[in-house]
Design a protein around this motif. Structure first.
Motif, PDB file in Angstrom:
ATOM      1  N   SER A 150      31.664 -18.494 -44.317  1.00 34.72           N
ATOM      2  CA  SER A 150      30.841 -17.305 -44.065  1.00 34.72           C
ATOM      3  C   SER A 150      31.626 -16.012 -43.948  1.00 34.72           C
ATOM      4  O   SER A 150      31.038 -14.930 -43.893  1.00 34.72           O
ATOM      5  CB  SER A 150      30.010 -17.501 -42.788  1.00 34.72           C
ATOM      6  N   THR A 151      32.965 -16.092 -43.924  1.00 34.50           N
ATOM      7  CA  THR A 151      33.762 -14.872 -43.797  1.00 34.50           C
ATOM      8  C   THR A 151      34.779 -14.686 -44.918  1.00 34.50           C
ATOM      9  O   THR A 151      35.249 -13.572 -45.143  1.00 34.50           O
ATOM     10  CB  THR A 151      34.533 -14.838 -42.463  1.00 34.50           C
ATOM     11  N   GLY A 152      35.148 -15.761 -45.612  1.00 31.42           N
ATOM     12  CA  GLY A 152      36.115 -15.657 -46.691  1.00 31.42           C
ATOM     13  C   GLY A 152      37.531 -15.384 -46.222  1.00 31.42           C
ATOM     14  O   GLY A 152      38.377 -14.963 -47.014  1.00 31.42           O
ATOM     15  N   GLU A 157      44.902 -17.002 -41.824  1.00 25.39           N
ATOM     16  CA  GLU A 157      44.244 -16.125 -40.857  1.00 25.39           C
ATOM     17  C   GLU A 157      43.419 -16.931 -39.869  1.00 25.39           C
ATOM     18  O   GLU A 157      43.376 -16.612 -38.678  1.00 25.39           O
ATOM     19  CB  GLU A 157      43.371 -15.116 -41.594  1.00 25.39           C
ATOM     20  N   ALA A 158      42.774 -17.984 -40.359  1.00 20.75           N
ATOM     21  CA  ALA A 158      42.009 -18.859 -39.463  1.00 20.75           C
ATOM     22  C   ALA A 158      42.937 -19.550 -38.469  1.00 20.75           C
ATOM     23  O   ALA A 158      42.612 -19.700 -37.285  1.00 20.75           O
ATOM     24  CB  ALA A 158      41.240 -19.893 -40.280  1.00 20.75           C
ATOM     25  N   ILE A 175      40.941 -10.219 -37.128  1.00 26.60           N
ATOM     26  CA  ILE A 175      41.715 -11.036 -38.058  1.00 26.60           C
ATOM     27  C   ILE A 175      43.103 -10.436 -38.229  1.00 26.60           C
ATOM     28  O   ILE A 175      43.259  -9.242 -38.483  1.00 26.60           O
ATOM     29  CB  ILE A 175      41.015 -11.118 -39.433  1.00 26.60           C
ATOM     30  N   HIS A 176      44.112 -11.267 -38.095  1.00 23.38           N
ATOM     31  CA  HIS A 176      45.496 -10.845 -38.285  1.00 23.38           C
ATOM     32  C   HIS A 176      45.893 -11.224 -39.709  1.00 23.38           C
ATOM     33  O   HIS A 176      46.199 -12.376 -40.005  1.00 23.38           O
ATOM     34  CB  HIS A 176      46.408 -11.525 -37.264  1.00 23.38           C
ATOM     35  N   GLY A 177      45.879 -10.232 -40.600  1.00 21.47           N
ATOM     36  CA  GLY A 177      46.102 -10.491 -42.013  1.00 21.47           C
ATOM     37  C   GLY A 177      47.552 -10.404 -42.426  1.00 21.47           C
ATOM     38  O   GLY A 177      48.472 -10.438 -41.596  1.00 21.47           O
ATOM     39  N   LYS A 178      47.753 -10.278 -43.739  1.00 20.85           N
ATOM     40  CA  LYS A 178      49.101 -10.191 -44.284  1.00 20.85           C
ATOM     41  C   LYS A 178      49.774  -8.892 -43.861  1.00 20.85           C
ATOM     42  O   LYS A 178      49.113  -7.885 -43.635  1.00 20.85           O
ATOM     43  CB  LYS A 178      49.048 -10.263 -45.814  1.00 20.85           C
ATOM     44  N   ASN A 179      51.105  -8.959 -43.755  1.00 22.24           N
ATOM     45  CA  ASN A 179      51.904  -7.778 -43.416  1.00 22.24           C
ATOM     46  C   ASN A 179      51.461  -7.131 -42.107  1.00 22.24           C
ATOM     47  O   ASN A 179      51.463  -5.906 -41.975  1.00 22.24           O
ATOM     48  CB  ASN A 179      51.857  -6.749 -44.555  1.00 22.24           C
ATOM     49  N   SER A 180      51.055  -7.979 -41.173  1.00 20.03           N
ATOM     50  CA  SER A 180      50.663  -7.535 -39.823  1.00 20.03           C
ATOM     51  C   SER A 180      49.473  -6.586 -39.819  1.00 20.03           C
ATOM     52  O   SER A 180      49.267  -5.835 -38.865  1.00 20.03           O
ATOM     53  CB  SER A 180      51.853  -6.850 -39.118  1.00 20.03           C
ATOM     54  N   LYS A 181      48.676  -6.617 -40.883  1.00 23.29           N
ATOM     55  CA  LYS A 181      47.484  -5.768 -40.939  1.00 23.29           C
ATOM     56  C   LYS A 181      46.324  -6.475 -40.245  1.00 23.29           C
ATOM     57  O   LYS A 181      46.109  -7.664 -40.436  1.00 23.29           O
ATOM     58  CB  LYS A 181      47.113  -5.455 -42.390  1.00 23.29           C
ATOM     59  N   LEU A 270      36.450  -6.445 -46.602  1.00 22.08           N
ATOM     60  CA  LEU A 270      36.168  -7.720 -45.950  1.00 22.08           C
ATOM     61  C   LEU A 270      37.265  -8.750 -46.203  1.00 22.08           C
ATOM     62  O   LEU A 270      37.599  -9.547 -45.325  1.00 22.08           O
ATOM     63  CB  LEU A 270      34.819  -8.268 -46.428  1.00 22.08           C
ATOM     64  N   LEU A 271      37.818  -8.723 -47.406  1.00 27.97           N
ATOM     65  CA  LEU A 271      38.861  -9.690 -47.752  1.00 27.97           C
ATOM     66  C   LEU A 271      40.235  -9.277 -47.224  1.00 27.97           C
ATOM     67  O   LEU A 271      41.147 -10.099 -47.163  1.00 27.97           O
ATOM     68  CB  LEU A 271      38.940  -9.868 -49.275  1.00 27.97           C
ATOM     69  N   GLY A 272      40.390  -8.012 -46.880  1.00 28.02           N
ATOM     70  CA  GLY A 272      41.674  -7.544 -46.389  1.00 28.02           C
ATOM     71  C   GLY A 272      42.682  -7.296 -47.483  1.00 28.02           C
ATOM     72  O   GLY A 272      43.894  -7.386 -47.261  1.00 28.02           O
ATOM     73  N   HIS A 273      42.196  -6.970 -48.696  1.00 29.62           N
ATOM     74  CA  HIS A 273      43.101  -6.648 -49.800  1.00 29.62           C
ATOM     75  C   HIS A 273      43.649  -5.243 -49.620  1.00 29.62           C
ATOM     76  O   HIS A 273      42.890  -4.306 -49.370  1.00 29.62           O
ATOM     77  CB  HIS A 273      42.370  -6.723 -51.145  1.00 29.62           C
ATOM     78  N   SER A 274      44.955  -5.078 -49.785  1.00 31.33           N
ATOM     79  CA  SER A 274      45.552  -3.751 -49.670  1.00 31.33           C
ATOM     80  C   SER A 274      45.242  -2.901 -50.890  1.00 31.33           C
ATOM     81  O   SER A 274      45.198  -1.673 -50.810  1.00 31.33           O
ATOM     82  CB  SER A 274      47.067  -3.867 -49.487  1.00 31.33           C
TER      83      SER A 274
END
Length: 309
Positions: A150-152, A157-158, A175-181, A270-274
């Motif tokens: 439901s979040t992709g 990250e999960a 959500i703690h994404g890539k590169n500390s974003k 939503l996906l956290g793409h830079s």
């Protein structure tokens, strides 16, 4: 040359502490090169470029495999020149190889497959045929897969989610994404929220030793490998024959958002793409699906009356 290869592999193994799998890959790549140079009667390192170009033209290997071979060959060349086993070759050092760009379309699961997967899990958790231990794990696994679906979010990250990242009052998740974003997402599915709530009620039964949201049988953070195993386990239980990985759920999430009218910028966020370039690949998948649906189901395609010549 074979003696050089043997000495190089021993050097990499002893001084760089490489795994046996990596050493085996180096040996395979260098043996292929040695055979090519011998059969074509070309010298080293001139044979490297000729061999890579040959593989490139045959188009039987992935670009990543070709690049890996060239990296191996350059390391081997550097080893030989550093030990003064061969003279430096400026022409080889200055040579750059261009590879055709391969566009990888993201792989997705059918909605019917995801529906069947979840249905199987909910049926299992309510079954009297499983033990209390299995029911506990199934409750956790449902919460985990519901969240991925439901979040992709990425499985990394999960895995990194902590208890205090989940705000129960407004159903938001940090959500703690890539590169500390970091990014904030919201749980819109009632079923997903209920699944997480059910899991939180029994989380203490794992005897947690840290604040990770999803934990394993030892009470510590559930790793990405643990998540992959859980996903594979339920695919097998549901008799879904596919080589899918949990990342397919992320691809499916993004593609379906676009199919249902979401803006690409919104999907990117939503996906956290830079970069939006990364997100744009999903628009192609979305268009392919629309094209298939229209070609297959559009009633106008089968009408007898023709006005076009």
């Amino acid at each position: 040359m074979k003696q050089w290869i043997s000495d190089f592999l021993n050097y990499k193994k002893n001084y760089h502490n490489l795994s046996s799998r990596t050493i085996k890959a180096y040996h395979s790549d260098l043996s292929l090169l040695a055979d090519y140079c011998l059969n074509q009667e070309v010298a080293f390192p001139e044979g490297i470029i000729l061999f890579i170009n040959k593989l490139n033209q045959e188009d039987q290997l992935k670009i990543s495999s070709l690049k890996r071979k060239l990296i191996t060959y350059r390391m081997f060349y550097k080893y030989l020149t550093s030990n003064e086993l061969i003279p430096r070759n400026q022409q080889f050092e200055d040579t750059r190889i261009s590879y055709p760009k391969q566009k990888k379309m993201p792989k997705t699961l059918r909605i019917s497959e995801i529906n069947h997967l979840l249905s199987t899990m909910y049926t299992r958790v309510q079954s009297n045929a499983i033990s209390a231990y299995q029911r506990k794990n199934c409750t956790r696994d449902i919460a985990l897969l519901e969240l991925l679906i439901s979040t992709g979010i990425r499985i990394s990250e999960a895995s990194n989610i902590n208890l205090n990242d989940y705000n129960l009052s407004d159903n938001s998740l940090l959500i703690h994404g890539k590169n500390s974003k970091e990014r904030l997402i919201y749980l819109s599915s009632t079923e997903t929220k209920q699944a997480i709530s059910s899991y939180l009620n029994i989380r203490k039964d794992y005897r947690p030793v840290d604040h990770s949201l999803f934990i394993n049988k030892y009470g510590t953070r559930l790793s990405i490998y643990g998540i992959e195993d859980i996903f594979s386990k339920y695919l097998k239980i549901a008799n879904i024959e596919t080589t899918a990985t949990p990342h397919y759920l992320r691809h499916t999430f993004a593609t379906e958002l676009l199919n249902n009218g979401a803006n690409i910028r919104e999907v990117q966020e939503l996906l956290g793409h830079s970069s939006i370039v990364t997100t744009q690949i999903y628009t192609e998948v979305s268009m392919e699906r629309k094209r298939h649906v229209l070609n297959t189901y559009n009633y106008r395609n089968s009408m007898i009356i023709k006005t076009s010549k």
